[in-house]
Design a protein around this motif. Structure first.
Motif, PDB file in Angstrom:
ATOM      1  N   ALA A 111       0.916  -1.301  -0.104  1.00 21.72           N
ATOM      2  CA  ALA A 111       0.082  -0.096  -0.081  1.00 21.72           C
ATOM      3  C   ALA A 111       0.814   1.363  -0.054  1.00 21.72           C
ATOM      4  O   ALA A 111       0.662   2.202  -0.734  1.00 21.72           O
ATOM      5  CB  ALA A 111      -0.918  -0.148   1.088  1.00 21.72           C
ATOM      6  N   LEU A 112       1.921   1.167   0.719  1.00 15.26           N
ATOM      7  CA  LEU A 112       2.790   2.446   0.696  1.00 15.26           C
ATOM      8  C   LEU A 112       3.535   2.724  -0.474  1.00 15.26           C
ATOM      9  O   LEU A 112       3.492   3.736  -1.166  1.00 15.26           O
ATOM     10  CB  LEU A 112       4.094   2.199   1.773  1.00 15.26           C
ATOM     11  CG  LEU A 112       3.784   2.471   2.978  1.00 15.26           C
ATOM     12  CD1 LEU A 112       4.752   1.820   4.028  1.00 15.26           C
ATOM     13  CD2 LEU A 112       3.597   3.855   3.494  1.00 15.26           C
ATOM     14  N   ARG A 113       3.829   1.569  -1.107  1.00 21.47           N
ATOM     15  CA  ARG A 113       4.215   1.702  -2.476  1.00 21.47           C
ATOM     16  C   ARG A 113       3.425   2.232  -3.480  1.00 21.47           C
ATOM     17  O   ARG A 113       3.706   2.824  -4.524  1.00 21.47           O
ATOM     18  CB  ARG A 113       5.019   0.255  -2.981  1.00 21.47           C
ATOM     19  CG  ARG A 113       6.151  -0.146  -2.355  1.00 21.47           C
ATOM     20  CD  ARG A 113       6.930  -1.306  -3.019  1.00 21.47           C
ATOM     21  NE  ARG A 113       6.014  -2.475  -3.151  1.00 21.47           N
ATOM     22  CZ  ARG A 113       6.214  -3.425  -2.225  1.00 21.47           C
ATOM     23  NH1 ARG A 113       6.960  -3.415  -1.131  1.00 21.47           N
ATOM     24  NH2 ARG A 113       5.522  -4.482  -1.878  1.00 21.47           N
ATOM     25  N   LEU A 114       2.113   1.731  -3.071  1.00 19.93           N
ATOM     26  CA  LEU A 114       1.242   2.078  -4.194  1.00 19.93           C
ATOM     27  C   LEU A 114       1.064   3.785  -4.192  1.00 19.93           C
ATOM     28  O   LEU A 114       0.924   4.338  -5.161  1.00 19.93           O
ATOM     29  CB  LEU A 114      -0.130   1.481  -4.071  1.00 19.93           C
ATOM     30  CG  LEU A 114      -1.383   1.796  -4.881  1.00 19.93           C
ATOM     31  CD1 LEU A 114      -1.097   1.583  -6.254  1.00 19.93           C
ATOM     32  CD2 LEU A 114      -2.754   0.925  -4.436  1.00 19.93           C
ATOM     33  N   VAL A 115       0.869   4.217  -2.940  1.00 23.30           N
ATOM     34  CA  VAL A 115       0.613   5.562  -2.729  1.00 23.30           C
ATOM     35  C   VAL A 115       1.962   6.482  -3.290  1.00 23.30           C
ATOM     36  O   VAL A 115       1.636   7.641  -3.918  1.00 23.30           O
ATOM     37  CB  VAL A 115       0.509   5.957  -1.104  1.00 23.30           C
ATOM     38  CG1 VAL A 115       0.899   7.393  -1.099  1.00 23.30           C
ATOM     39  CG2 VAL A 115      -0.703   5.126  -0.494  1.00 23.30           C
ATOM     40  N   GLY A 116       2.937   5.838  -3.065  1.00 22.36           N
ATOM     41  CA  GLY A 116       4.495   6.550  -3.599  1.00 22.36           C
ATOM     42  C   GLY A 116       4.253   6.809  -5.116  1.00 22.36           C
ATOM     43  O   GLY A 116       4.688   7.634  -5.546  1.00 22.36           O
ATOM     44  N   LEU A 117       3.971   5.686  -5.866  1.00 25.95           N
ATOM     45  CA  LEU A 117       4.024   5.350  -7.160  1.00 25.95           C
ATOM     46  C   LEU A 117       2.858   6.378  -7.679  1.00 25.95           C
ATOM     47  O   LEU A 117       3.200   7.035  -8.630  1.00 25.95           O
ATOM     48  CB  LEU A 117       3.622   4.052  -7.790  1.00 25.95           C
ATOM     49  CG  LEU A 117       3.828   4.034  -9.216  1.00 25.95           C
ATOM     50  CD1 LEU A 117       4.941   4.244  -9.633  1.00 25.95           C
ATOM     51  CD2 LEU A 117       3.316   2.310  -9.382  1.00 25.95           C
ATOM     52  N   SER A 118       1.665   6.436  -6.975  1.00 28.98           N
ATOM     53  CA  SER A 118       0.548   7.299  -7.707  1.00 28.98           C
ATOM     54  C   SER A 118       1.189   8.485  -7.568  1.00 28.98           C
ATOM     55  O   SER A 118       0.706   9.520  -8.436  1.00 28.98           O
ATOM     56  CB  SER A 118      -0.639   6.797  -6.708  1.00 28.98           C
ATOM     57  OG  SER A 118      -1.042   5.674  -6.655  1.00 28.98           O
TER      58      SER A 118
ATOM     59  N   ALA B 260       3.961  10.055  -7.496  1.00 25.95           N
ATOM     60  CA  ALA B 260       5.006  10.265  -8.558  1.00 25.95           C
ATOM     61  C   ALA B 260       4.564  10.496  -9.998  1.00 25.95           C
ATOM     62  O   ALA B 260       4.842  11.258 -10.590  1.00 25.95           O
ATOM     63  CB  ALA B 260       6.191   9.010  -8.535  1.00 25.95           C
ATOM     64  N   VAL B 261       3.583   9.286 -10.225  1.00 26.07           N
ATOM     65  CA  VAL B 261       2.885   9.652 -11.622  1.00 26.07           C
ATOM     66  C   VAL B 261       2.063  10.826 -11.754  1.00 26.07           C
ATOM     67  O   VAL B 261       2.317  11.771 -12.650  1.00 26.07           O
ATOM     68  CB  VAL B 261       1.834   8.568 -11.733  1.00 26.07           C
ATOM     69  CG1 VAL B 261       1.076   8.810 -12.958  1.00 26.07           C
ATOM     70  CG2 VAL B 261       2.655   7.100 -11.970  1.00 26.07           C
ATOM     71  N   LEU B 262       1.366  11.313 -10.651  1.00 22.58           N
ATOM     72  CA  LEU B 262       0.767  12.468 -10.677  1.00 22.58           C
ATOM     73  C   LEU B 262       1.771  13.746 -10.833  1.00 22.58           C
ATOM     74  O   LEU B 262       1.389  14.687 -11.578  1.00 22.58           O
ATOM     75  CB  LEU B 262      -0.226  12.628  -9.299  1.00 22.58           C
ATOM     76  CG  LEU B 262      -1.353  11.840  -9.184  1.00 22.58           C
ATOM     77  CD1 LEU B 262      -1.995  12.321  -7.647  1.00 22.58           C
ATOM     78  CD2 LEU B 262      -2.275  12.336 -10.056  1.00 22.58           C
ATOM     79  N   ILE B 263       2.801  13.979 -10.148  1.00 23.84           N
ATOM     80  CA  ILE B 263       3.547  15.067 -10.271  1.00 23.84           C
ATOM     81  C   ILE B 263       4.499  15.091 -11.592  1.00 23.84           C
ATOM     82  O   ILE B 263       4.612  15.897 -12.240  1.00 23.84           O
ATOM     83  CB  ILE B 263       4.480  14.652  -8.895  1.00 23.84           C
ATOM     84  CG1 ILE B 263       3.880  15.267  -7.793  1.00 23.84           C
ATOM     85  CG2 ILE B 263       5.745  16.194  -9.088  1.00 23.84           C
ATOM     86  CD1 ILE B 263       4.742  14.705  -6.454  1.00 23.84           C
TER      87      ILE B 263
END
Length: 343
Positions: A206-213, A215-218
């Motif tokens: 879940a932490l990786r999912l939040v971080g990746l999301s 990163a994609v937004l920015i």
């Protein structure tokens, strides 16, 4: 349904992103556009959770959504209409007419005569045209057996989006009701179904999912505004990742308590509807006091705008939205009391 802190945090984030998007023209400000997509995913997620384990009639569901959405939206729409009527010189780009006010209040998609865009009088209300259509679809699905609802809703929205992609969306109604943005509501529904069934990622995932999301937004913002057909990938997909990732972290007890962010989440609808008034007032003050319109988008002014919009949103929530909702809910309880006593 118990209130999820993760959803309140995301509502706060989404509303602040929209304010940031409207307050600054710099490229990173484009990330604020994703606030709308996050809101759409949240809507699907919350509506599924709210109806999954209890019987709700279509009429009761839609009535609840009207009570929640309509009063404050009407308040700000009529406030804008009244201000434009009394001081039209202050709104030189606002295309005003009685017909447009009525269409806006009834969530009927229509074109702004000035810009040609499909927006209501209160521009940010364009998202509510999507929301109300989604609520109609959701209400209709409540007549189905529970085991069919999710598939029926997702299939319906997929067919509508595919129809728009294949045959175009030239009319105002088609531009909303056949838009691929409907798939963001569908994604929220699917994530809500996974969450209610306990199928959530482990804490580390879940932490990786939040971080990746994030990163994609920015990263998408630095690449520029995505083409319409890429918006689902640039904003919708990472928005869904944020919703599911944070909800999973909350389930695992890994989400800290942030009272201020919760309060902003509570006030997110008021913040969303009121922020353009704040931006307009601050912009006019900057022009008058500093004499340079370009300073409206300077970093200190943008930060001031975010702060002022948040304070106003919190005040509107406390002073207008909550009393309105309480009065309407109280009136509804009184109206239902005689019928209940008669049974």
């Amino acid at each position: 349904m118990p209130q999820l802190r993760s959803i309140q945090y995301l509502r706060a984030l989404a509303a602040l992103l929209v304010v940031f998007f409207h307050a600054t023209p710099v490229r990173i400000g484009l990330v604020g556009e994703a606030g709308v997509d996050i809101f759409f995913v949240i809507s699907g997620f919350v509506m599924w959770i709210a109806t999954a384990d209890r019987d709700v009639s279509p009429v009761a569901f839609f009535r609840q959504r009207i009570i929640r959405v309509v009063p404050l939206y009407w308040f700000f729409t009529l406030l804008l209409a009244g201000a434009a009527f009394l001081a039209p010189q202050a709104f030189p780009r606002l295309a005003m007419s009685g017909e447009r006010v009525v269409l806006s209040l009834l969530f009927v998609p229509h074109r702004d005569a000035g810009t040609g865009l499909v927006t209501p009088l209160l521009v940010q209300g364009w998202t509510l045209n999507y929301e109300m259509f989604f609520y109609l679809l959701m209400a209709a699905a409540l007549v189905l057996p529970r085991r069919w609802r999710l598939d029926a809703l997702i299939a319906t929205m997929a067919v509508l989006a595919a129809t728009g992609a294949l045959f175009g969306r030239e009319t105002p109604a088609a531009s909303v009701y056949l838009d691929s943005l409907l798939l963001e509501f569908a994604a929220g529904l699917a994530l809500g179904a996974l969450w209610t069934s306990g199928q959530v990622p482990e804490r580390a995932a879940a932490l990786r999912l939040v971080g990746l999301s994030l990163a994609v937004l920015i990263g998408s913002a630095f690449l520029g505004a995505p083409a319409e057909h890429l918006r689902l990938l640039a904003w919708g997909l990472p928005g869904a990742g944020l919703v599911f990732g944070l909800a999973a972290l909350e389930r695992h007890g890994a989400l800290p308590r942030l009272p201020l962010l919760e309060r902003i989440g509570d006030a997110s609808y008021a913040l969303y509807l009121s922020h353009t008034f704040v931006i307009s007032v601050i912009g006019k003050l900057v022009e008058r006091l500093l004499g340079d319109p370009a300073l409206k988008t300077a970093a200190p002014i943008v930060l001031l705008t975010l702060l002022a919009a948040t304070v106003v949103g919190l005040a509107v929530h406390r002073g207008i939205e909550r009393p309105l909702l309480s009065a309407l809910k109280g009136a509804r309880r009184k109206a239902l009391a005689p019928a209940a006593q008669g049974r």
